[in-house]
Design an enzyme around this catalytic site. Structure first.
Site, PDB file in Angstrom:
ATOM      1  N   ASP A   1     -10.290   2.981  -2.147  1.00 35.81           N
ATOM      2  CA  ASP A   1      -9.629   2.686  -0.879  1.00 35.81           C
ATOM      3  C   ASP A   1      -8.995   3.961  -0.345  1.00 35.81           C
ATOM      4  OD1 ASP A   1     -10.208  -0.073  -0.953  1.00 35.81           O
ATOM      5  OD2 ASP A   1      -8.545  -0.384  -2.355  1.00 35.81           O
ATOM      6  N   LEU A   2      -9.410   4.406   0.828  1.00 38.12           N
ATOM      7  CA  LEU A   2      -8.981   5.687   1.384  1.00 38.12           C
ATOM      8  C   LEU A   2      -7.459   5.757   1.522  1.00 38.12           C
ATOM      9  CD1 LEU A   2      -9.790   8.420   2.652  1.00 38.12           C
ATOM     10  CD2 LEU A   2      -9.889   7.238   4.869  1.00 38.12           C
ATOM     11  N   ASP A   3      -6.861   6.801   0.914  1.00 40.86           N
ATOM     12  CA  ASP A   3      -5.425   7.081   1.016  1.00 40.86           C
ATOM     13  C   ASP A   3      -4.562   5.912   0.535  1.00 40.86           C
ATOM     14  OD1 ASP A   3      -6.063   9.561   2.122  1.00 40.86           O
ATOM     15  OD2 ASP A   3      -5.980   8.807   4.175  1.00 40.86           O
ATOM     16  N   GLU A   4      -5.077   5.129  -0.402  1.00 34.87           N
ATOM     17  CA  GLU A   4      -4.344   3.976  -0.924  1.00 34.87           C
ATOM     18  C   GLU A   4      -4.014   4.115  -2.405  1.00 34.87           C
ATOM     19  OE1 GLU A   4      -3.190   1.375   0.593  1.00 34.87           O
ATOM     20  OE2 GLU A   4      -4.225   1.210   2.499  1.00 34.87           O
TER      21      GLU A   4
ATOM     22  N   GLY B   1      -5.735   8.359   6.989  1.00 34.17           N
ATOM     23  CA  GLY B   1      -6.969   8.768   7.636  1.00 34.17           C
ATOM     24  C   GLY B   1      -6.893  10.134   8.284  1.00 34.17           C
TER      25      GLY B   1
END
Length: 290
Positions: free
Chosen positions: A233-236, A208
């Site tokens: 999915d953020l930063d996944e 994040g």
């Protein structure tokens, strides 16, 4: 001394993946031998957890018995038997890349420098940004610059512009070079496996916003950057390349930001190089790099 009758040798890249089973390499190697494909590089990996097999080969055609299209037809027949997905392309092929950036230009700058020096075998078809800060840099390199402003209300229309530009330029990869906007779930799905982001942290830690400040608060001794495929999915997304830098207790969060510029730029450039060389295979939530 060469003569006009001598055949010019061409190199080809052959990559494939399939369910793992006994005898895959034997079948492929035998096909290459019978077709006269002279293999000069060969790397492979069988994942015991996902039970998938991945391979990357380079071959030349100096003793090839048919045009490369004939070899491709034979591989297609074997692919049906092995449930194989494969590509055969000239090793000199340069994928078309579209870059997205906001205001920070350190990642963009290294990509442009390496591209111009010939260290990145890609064709940059344009740079898109929600700001005008990087316009002069991009245009100095003779690359088209596209300014697409964005607000929360215009996000769907702006992303449609990016997708249209991606399609019209024939781009095969979108590189988010510190593009400080979160792609929508819809755009992330449409570009699955074709969009790479750089996150200024050694994922999976400190996801994040403001990761350097998060890291500073925890007193870390190593900071890093992670290039990964974009997912909803953020930063996944599956990790491709990472870089780290040792620090100590004297570093402020602001110091870490400045040091991090190098790790971010290097990790992203490495990921783009790996993509251009056909070395990255998606393997569930992970990647295999050959």
């Amino acid at each position: 001394m060469s003569t006009a009758s001598e055949k010019k040798t061409s190199d080809y890249l052959f990559t494939f993946e399939c369910p793992d089973r006994l005898g895959i390499l034997a079948k492929v190697s035998n096909l290459m031998f019978e077709g006269g494909a002279f293999v000069t590089e060969s790397f492979h990996y069988g994942d015991p957890h996902t039970e998938k097999f991945f391979a990357r080969m380079v071959f030349d055609d100096h003793v090839l018995k048919t045009p490369v299209e004939g070899l491709q037809d034979r591989v297609s027949e074997l692919a049906k038997e092995l449930e194989m997905k494969f590509t055969i392309r000239p090793a000199s092929y340069r994928p078309k890349v579209l870059i997205a950036v906001s205001k920070y230009d350190h990642c963009l700058n290294l990509l442009l420098t390496k591209w111009r020096a010939g260290a990145l075998a890609i064709d940059i078809v344009g740079v898109v940004s929600n700001h005008n800060d990087c316009r002069s840099l991009v245009e100095w390199y003779g690359i088209p610059f596209h300014h697409y402003p964005i607000t929360p209300e215009t996000k769907p229309q702006q992303e449609a512009q990016i997708l249209e530009l991606f399609a019209s330029t024939g781009a095969e990869l979108l590189v988010l070079a510190r593009y400080m906007q979160i792609l929508s779930d819809d755009l992330s799905r449409k570009l699955e496996g074709r969009a790479i982001n750089i996150h200024h942290s050694f994922l999976p830690g400190f996801k994040g916003a403001r990761p350097y400040h998060q890291a500073h608060d925890r007193g870390v001794k190593v900071i890093g950057a992670t290039a990964h495929f974009v997912t909803s999915d953020l930063d996944e997304g599956p990790i491709i390349a990472q870089e780290v830098k040792a620090i100590d207790h004297t570093y402020t969060a602001e110091d870490m930001v400045l040091v991090g510029h190098d790790t971010e730029a290097i990790a992203l450039a490495n990921a783009v190089r790996l993509f251009s060389e056909g070395r990255i295979f998606l393997n569930g939530h992970r990647t295999v790099v050959l």
